[in-house]
Design a protein around this motif. Sequence first.
Motif, PDB file in Angstrom:
ATOM      1  N   ASP A  43       0.830  -1.214   0.000  1.00 42.26           N
ATOM      2  CA  ASP A  43       0.000   0.000   0.000  1.00 42.26           C
ATOM      3  C   ASP A  43       0.863   1.263   0.000  1.00 42.26           C
ATOM      4  N   GLY A  44       1.939   1.230  -0.776  1.00 41.47           N
ATOM      5  CA  GLY A  44       2.803   2.390  -0.934  1.00 41.47           C
ATOM      6  C   GLY A  44       3.905   2.517   0.098  1.00 41.47           C
ATOM      7  N   ALA A  45       3.891   1.699   1.139  1.00 33.93           N
ATOM      8  CA  ALA A  45       4.929   1.760   2.180  1.00 33.93           C
ATOM      9  C   ALA A  45       5.925   0.627   1.990  1.00 33.93           C
ATOM     10  N   SER A  46       7.178   0.898   2.285  1.00 32.16           N
ATOM     11  CA  SER A  46       8.218  -0.119   2.179  1.00 32.16           C
ATOM     12  C   SER A  46       8.203  -0.990   3.438  1.00 32.16           C
ATOM     13  N   VAL A  47       8.184  -2.302   3.224  1.00 37.48           N
ATOM     14  CA  VAL A  47       8.185  -3.274   4.324  1.00 37.48           C
ATOM     15  C   VAL A  47       9.308  -4.264   4.053  1.00 37.48           C
ATOM     16  N   MET A  48      10.061  -4.605   5.074  1.00 38.17           N
ATOM     17  CA  MET A  48      11.150  -5.555   4.911  1.00 38.17           C
ATOM     18  C   MET A  48      10.616  -6.982   5.083  1.00 38.17           C
ATOM     19  N   ALA A  49      11.044  -7.865   4.190  1.00 41.89           N
ATOM     20  CA  ALA A  49      10.668  -9.285   4.257  1.00 41.89           C
ATOM     21  C   ALA A  49      11.934 -10.093   3.991  1.00 41.89           C
ATOM     22  N   HIS A  50      12.008 -11.258   4.523  1.00 36.10           N
ATOM     23  CA  HIS A  50      13.167 -12.118   4.294  1.00 36.10           C
ATOM     24  C   HIS A  50      12.862 -13.064   3.131  1.00 36.10           C
ATOM     25  N   PRO A  51      13.853 -13.336   2.278  1.00 34.96           N
ATOM     26  CA  PRO A  51      13.645 -14.291   1.192  1.00 34.96           C
ATOM     27  C   PRO A  51      13.083 -15.607   1.757  1.00 34.96           C
ATOM     28  N   GLY A  52      12.078 -16.130   1.098  1.00 36.47           N
ATOM     29  CA  GLY A  52      11.420 -17.352   1.550  1.00 36.47           C
ATOM     30  C   GLY A  52      10.144 -17.091   2.320  1.00 36.47           C
ATOM     31  N   GLU A  53       9.941 -15.857   2.743  1.00 38.48           N
ATOM     32  CA  GLU A  53       8.690 -15.524   3.428  1.00 38.48           C
ATOM     33  C   GLU A  53       7.601 -15.265   2.396  1.00 38.48           C
ATOM     34  N   THR A  54       6.382 -15.510   2.772  1.00 38.13           N
ATOM     35  CA  THR A  54       5.277 -15.276   1.855  1.00 38.13           C
ATOM     36  C   THR A  54       4.800 -13.830   1.939  1.00 38.13           C
ATOM     37  N   VAL A  55       3.988 -13.469   0.965  1.00 37.12           N
ATOM     38  CA  VAL A  55       3.354 -12.145   0.975  1.00 37.12           C
ATOM     39  C   VAL A  55       2.534 -11.979   2.254  1.00 37.12           C
ATOM     40  N   ALA A  56       1.878 -13.031   2.692  1.00 32.97           N
ATOM     41  CA  ALA A  56       1.077 -12.946   3.914  1.00 32.97           C
ATOM     42  C   ALA A  56       1.940 -12.578   5.119  1.00 32.97           C
ATOM     43  N   VAL A  57       3.109 -13.150   5.211  1.00 33.50           N
ATOM     44  CA  VAL A  57       4.014 -12.810   6.314  1.00 33.50           C
ATOM     45  C   VAL A  57       4.433 -11.345   6.216  1.00 33.50           C
ATOM     46  N   ALA A  58       4.714 -10.881   4.995  1.00 32.84           N
ATOM     47  CA  ALA A  58       5.088  -9.473   4.822  1.00 32.84           C
ATOM     48  C   ALA A  58       3.944  -8.558   5.251  1.00 32.84           C
ATOM     49  N   VAL A  59       2.718  -8.907   4.895  1.00 30.30           N
ATOM     50  CA  VAL A  59       1.568  -8.082   5.308  1.00 30.30           C
ATOM     51  C   VAL A  59       1.431  -8.110   6.827  1.00 30.30           C
ATOM     52  N   LEU A  60       1.586  -9.267   7.430  1.00 31.21           N
ATOM     53  CA  LEU A  60       1.493  -9.350   8.886  1.00 31.21           C
ATOM     54  C   LEU A  60       2.619  -8.564   9.561  1.00 31.21           C
ATOM     55  N   ALA A  61       3.771  -8.454   8.901  1.00 32.68           N
ATOM     56  CA  ALA A  61       4.890  -7.692   9.458  1.00 32.68           C
ATOM     57  C   ALA A  61       4.707  -6.191   9.266  1.00 32.68           C
ATOM     58  N   SER A  62       3.761  -5.810   8.410  1.00 31.08           N
ATOM     59  CA  SER A  62       3.528  -4.382   8.182  1.00 31.08           C
ATOM     60  C   SER A  62       2.747  -3.786   9.348  1.00 31.08           C
ATOM     61  N   ALA A  63       2.625  -2.481   9.345  1.00 34.29           N
ATOM     62  CA  ALA A  63       1.934  -1.813  10.449  1.00 34.29           C
ATOM     63  C   ALA A  63       0.438  -2.129  10.460  1.00 34.29           C
ATOM     64  N   SER A  64      -0.154  -2.351   9.283  1.00 29.82           N
ATOM     65  CA  SER A  64      -1.614  -2.504   9.245  1.00 29.82           C
ATOM     66  C   SER A  64      -2.099  -3.930   9.526  1.00 29.82           C
ATOM     67  N   ARG A  65      -1.343  -4.935   9.081  1.00 30.45           N
ATOM     68  CA  ARG A  65      -1.741  -6.342   9.225  1.00 30.45           C
ATOM     69  C   ARG A  65      -3.117  -6.610   8.624  1.00 30.45           C
ATOM     70  N   ARG A  66      -3.444  -5.877   7.591  1.00 33.04           N
ATOM     71  CA  ARG A  66      -4.759  -5.905   6.988  1.00 33.04           C
ATOM     72  C   ARG A  66      -4.647  -6.514   5.594  1.00 33.04           C
ATOM     73  N   PHE A  67      -5.577  -7.392   5.275  1.00 26.00           N
ATOM     74  CA  PHE A  67      -5.617  -7.978   3.946  1.00 26.00           C
ATOM     75  C   PHE A  67      -6.765  -7.328   3.172  1.00 26.00           C
ATOM     76  N   ARG A  68      -7.616  -8.060   2.560  1.00 29.52           N
ATOM     77  CA  ARG A  68      -8.712  -7.503   1.761  1.00 29.52           C
ATOM     78  C   ARG A  68      -9.841  -7.007   2.653  1.00 29.52           C
ATOM     79  N   ASP A  69     -10.866  -6.404   2.026  1.00 27.40           N
ATOM     80  CA  ASP A  69     -12.096  -6.013   2.725  1.00 27.40           C
ATOM     81  C   ASP A  69     -13.194  -6.999   2.381  1.00 27.40           C
ATOM     82  N   ASP A  70     -14.131  -7.191   3.314  1.00 31.32           N
ATOM     83  CA  ASP A  70     -15.307  -7.997   2.969  1.00 31.32           C
ATOM     84  C   ASP A  70     -16.350  -7.088   2.315  1.00 31.32           C
ATOM     85  N   ARG A  71     -17.528  -7.612   2.021  1.00 33.63           N
ATOM     86  CA  ARG A  71     -18.539  -6.832   1.301  1.00 33.63           C
ATOM     87  C   ARG A  71     -19.021  -5.615   2.079  1.00 33.63           C
ATOM     88  N   SER A  72     -18.915  -5.656   3.395  1.00 35.43           N
ATOM     89  CA  SER A  72     -19.353  -4.506   4.194  1.00 35.43           C
ATOM     90  C   SER A  72     -18.245  -3.464   4.323  1.00 35.43           C
TER      91      SER A  72
END
Length: 100
Positions: free
Chosen positions: A19-48
Amino acid sequence: MRRIEQGVTRPEPIAVEIDGASVMAHPGETVAVAVLASASRRFRDDRSGAPRGMFCNMGTCSECTVWAALGTSPWRRVRGCLVLAEPTLRISTRDPESRP
């Protein structure tokens, strides 16, 4: 939730963009781990419009769906728990085509 830091040896981290911010991830980590390591820890939105988080971490539930683009390639929806973080990877938790 935090990464285990003591007693673990990892390769040098790489930078991915979430989301425009730089986040550090280690090779071998998944995108999900990188998102969880970010400040927001937020993935998609539901219908609401409520933010969703990680659930199964094995590619079954799709709760970790995000949009990803490598470099200047087009955006595509991916399940974050199945895609490895790579240098120049851009991740968006909202549909990049619908952003103002």
